[in-house]
Scaffold this motif. Structure first.
Motif, mmCIF file in Angstrom:
data_model
loop_
_atom_site.group_PDB
_atom_site.id
_atom_site.type_symbol
_atom_site.label_atom_id
_atom_site.label_comp_id
_atom_site.label_asym_id
_atom_site.label_seq_id
_atom_site.Cartn_x
_atom_site.Cartn_y
_atom_site.Cartn_z
ATOM 1 N N UNK A 1 0.839 -1.202 0.000
ATOM 2 C CA UNK A 1 0.000 0.000 0.000
ATOM 3 C C UNK A 1 0.877 1.256 0.000
ATOM 4 N N UNK A 2 0.309 2.291 -0.599
ATOM 5 C CA UNK A 2 1.018 3.571 -0.705
ATOM 6 C C UNK A 2 0.139 4.665 -0.103
ATOM 7 N N UNK A 3 0.708 5.374 0.827
ATOM 8 C CA UNK A 3 0.038 6.547 1.412
ATOM 9 C C UNK A 3 0.656 7.766 0.748
ATOM 10 N N UNK B 1 4.052 -2.645 3.513
ATOM 11 C CA UNK B 1 3.738 -3.993 3.046
ATOM 12 C C UNK B 1 2.890 -4.693 4.103
ATOM 13 N N UNK B 2 1.740 -5.242 3.711
ATOM 14 C CA UNK B 2 0.833 -5.948 4.618
ATOM 15 C C UNK B 2 0.797 -7.413 4.230
ATOM 16 N N UNK B 3 1.124 -8.295 5.183
ATOM 17 C CA UNK B 3 1.085 -9.730 4.947
ATOM 18 C C UNK B 3 -0.034 -10.368 5.762
ATOM 19 N N UNK B 4 -0.578 -11.452 5.240
ATOM 20 C CA UNK B 4 -1.737 -12.082 5.886
ATOM 21 C C UNK B 4 -1.390 -13.191 6.839
ATOM 22 N N UNK B 5 -0.352 -13.073 7.614
ATOM 23 C CA UNK B 5 0.051 -14.141 8.539
ATOM 24 C C UNK B 5 0.007 -13.671 9.987
#
Length: 603
Positions: A105-107, A127-131
């Protein structure tokens, strides 16, 4: 002229340049993390940095673009730091974001206008990870944005020792504290809980795992183990509005379970009078008078003061000497659960009345408790108290006994005499029998006529109605005043109106300071009866509590007023015949009486 203009322009440019150099302003963005887990909140700050606070914001900052992210919190931030001896002011806002799904994602850049100039921050990438965190159940560790924690002050207390139980909500974003609802208490089986009212300002900043959190105490209890052994406190839970894959939803946050291993109180050294009190206590005993007259009352007070489980304390029973009559004690509880535990006192007051004059000694009393800090039993013992009583030292019973002996029945005397004569005859001592026979016969005849006369008199007395003493009434509170037989001072007035009642109220106020409180209560009873008769139109001959109550309710008088009237009336009757009074605040009793009278006198 041209030279002057050039000079002024040069001077203005120089001053502007100096001001610009003197006022150094910048605008920056800072991200807490470059990589987060799905559902984990992260913060991005946007700050104005300046060496002075004399600047003006012409246009406030607009939120930067943040596609795929939700803003779940916002807070103002101010900080002053010193670099190379020069102060730098940092002022701005911090936004908290949560990603709806994993990805990069970019803000975007944020803009703000200060002193007419536009400043732009740098964009931020995350960076968003699903863990990471599962929304169905937040785990209480320092990597989560929200978690609930339960803690006890002691994990191995003694039975009945007070233990603090605290439930705290930790959040990284302060706004989450305003989004909590539906707090649910876990089961507290095996414990006696006392809840503490949380203070309104209990939000703090704490470091958890080296990271800063905002914390708020959601609930605090003081629990008392009721049995030895393992006692498990179930998790507490609360709902927090959090962004999820499906939007903002209430998410249940659960605390950890807590285990208490309660220890049994030791058998060794346990006093015989120990009743289960655990804590730290002191005992006070006293009397309000040490010199009284026969028949007067004296109040004996005993109180236990300290901290611990007051709910199971049994106060010691006093032992009084012979001829010092003891009445049932009145108990008063004055303890409360504070942030620091259950504290206060329990007191009892016992009325004592001496029947004879002389010196009386009230024996010491003992109270035992277990101190969990010292881990031993402690017995408190009071001092003996001496009371000097003026008056006769002979008992009325002794007088009655002497009277009984001197007034034996004629039948008993004759029987004794016959037995004596019979024995004399058996022993051959009958010479004097004929001399005394005629005397005995005449005495017997005389006694027969006297007894017959007395029996006739007794029958006449039995036919008269007997009035039972007022202090022997079975139910004093429900006792109904009857002016024709009992000594109640209900003054029968030809006219009872508001003017006469107001005059009586003025007199009642004057009797607050009277030496004998019975005068106050006697007049109070009169006023309450008069105002009720005026309200209901009932005369004294038909007066009864139940009839008055039913009539007032039927006339639309509020039930609360009727109940208060009945309570005050019964209280006045009881106080008139209680030894030493009821130890009430007569000012408060007077005010309550005035309020009831005014309500009943209203049309």
């Amino acid at each position: 002229m041209t030279t002057a203009r050039v000079y002024h322009s040069f001077l203005l440019l120089a001053l502007t340049s100096i001001a610009a150099l003197a006022q150094q302003i910048s605008f920056k963005s800072e991200c807490e993390k470059k990589q987060v887990s799905l559902g984990e909140a992260f913060t991005v700050g946007f700050f104005i940095e300046s060496n002075t606070d004399s600047y003006s914001i012409d246009k406030p900052m607009k939120y930067p673009s943040h596609s795929g992210l939700q803003i779940v919190g916002e807070q103002r931030s101010q900080n002053v730091s010193y670099v190379n001896g020069k102060g730098v002011i940092e002022d701005g806002i911090v936004l908290a974001f949560v990603a709806e799904k994993e990805g990069k994602y970019r803000i975007g850049a944020a803009k703000i206008v200060v002193n007419g100039k536009t400043y732009t921050s740098k964009p931020v990438e995350v960076l968003v990870k699903g863990t990471g965190l599962s929304h169905s159940n937040f785990k209480n560790n320092s990597t989560q944005p929200v978690f609930l924690q339960s803690n006890v002050s002691k994990s191995d207390p003694y039975v009945n020792e007070q233990v603090s139980l605290s439930v705290k909500l930790y959040v990284k974003d302060l706004s989450y504290l305003n989004r909590r609802t539906n707090f649910r208490q876990g089961k507290l089986d095996g414990l006696s809980p006392k809840i503490v009212k949380s203070s309104p300002e209990n939000i703090k900043q704490e470091l958890v795992g080296g990271k800063q959190y905002f914390s708020e105490e959601v609930a605090r209890y003081y629990v008392f183990p009721q049995k030895p052994g393992r006692i498990e406190i179930d998790p507490f839970s609360v709902d927090v509005m959090m962004p999820t894959t499906f939007g903002v939803e209430p998410v249940e946050v659960r605390s950890n379970a807590v285990v208490i291993n309660a220890k049994a109180l030791p058998e060794e050294g346990r006093p015989a009078n120990f009743s289960g009190a655990v804590g730290q206590f002191k005992m006070n005993t006293s009397v309000d008078k040490k010199e009284i007259n026969t028949g007067e009352s004296v109040n004996y007070d005993v109180e236990i003061v300290g901290s611990g489980n007051f709910n199971i304390i049994n106060l010691p029973q006093i032992k009084t000497p012979k001829n010092l009559e003891k009445f049932a004690p009145k108990k008063r509880d004055a303890f409360k659960t504070y942030d620091s535990g259950m504290k206060g006192k329990i007191a009892e007051q016992t009325v004592l009345v001496p029947n004879l004059g002389g010196e009386y000694t009230i024996s010491p009393v003992e109270f035992s408790y277990f101190d969990p800090i010292k881990e031993k039993y402690i017995t408190l013992k009071s001092d003996s108290i001496n009371i000097a009583v003026s008056g006769s030292k002979s008992s009325n019973k002794d007088v009655e006994l002497a009277s009984d002996n001197s007034e034996k029945s004629s039948d008993s005397i004759i029987t004794d005499k016959i037995e004596e004569i019979t024995n004399d005859v058996k022993e051959g001592k009958s010479a004097w029998l004929w001399v005394t026979g005629s005397v005995i016969a005449m005495s017997a005849a005389g006694l027969f006529f006297i007894k017959k006369k007395n029996n006739s008199s007794d029958k006449n007395e039995d036919s008269l109605p007997k009035i039972k003493p007022i202090n022997e009434q079975n139910n004093l509170e429900n006792y109904q005043p009857k002016t024709e037989t009992h000594k109640f001072t209900l003054v029968e007035k030809s006219v009872i109106n508001s003017s006469s009642i107001n005059s009586e109220l003025v007199e009642l106020k004057q009797k607050i300071s009277a030496t004998d409180q019975k005068e106050f209560y006697q007049l109070q009873e009169t006023i309450l009866c008069n105002v009720a008769m005026s309200k209901t139109g009932t005369d004294l001959a038909n007066f009864s509590d139940q009839r008055i109550i039913e009539t007032m309710l039927n006339k639309g008088t509020q039930s609360a007023v009727v109940e208060q009237w009945e309570l005050l009336l019964n209280n006045a009757r009881q106080a008139k015949y209680a030894f030493g009074g009821l130890n009430q605040n007569l000012e408060e009793v007077y005010e309550a009486t005035v309020n009831v009278a005014e309500e009943l006198m209203r049309k």
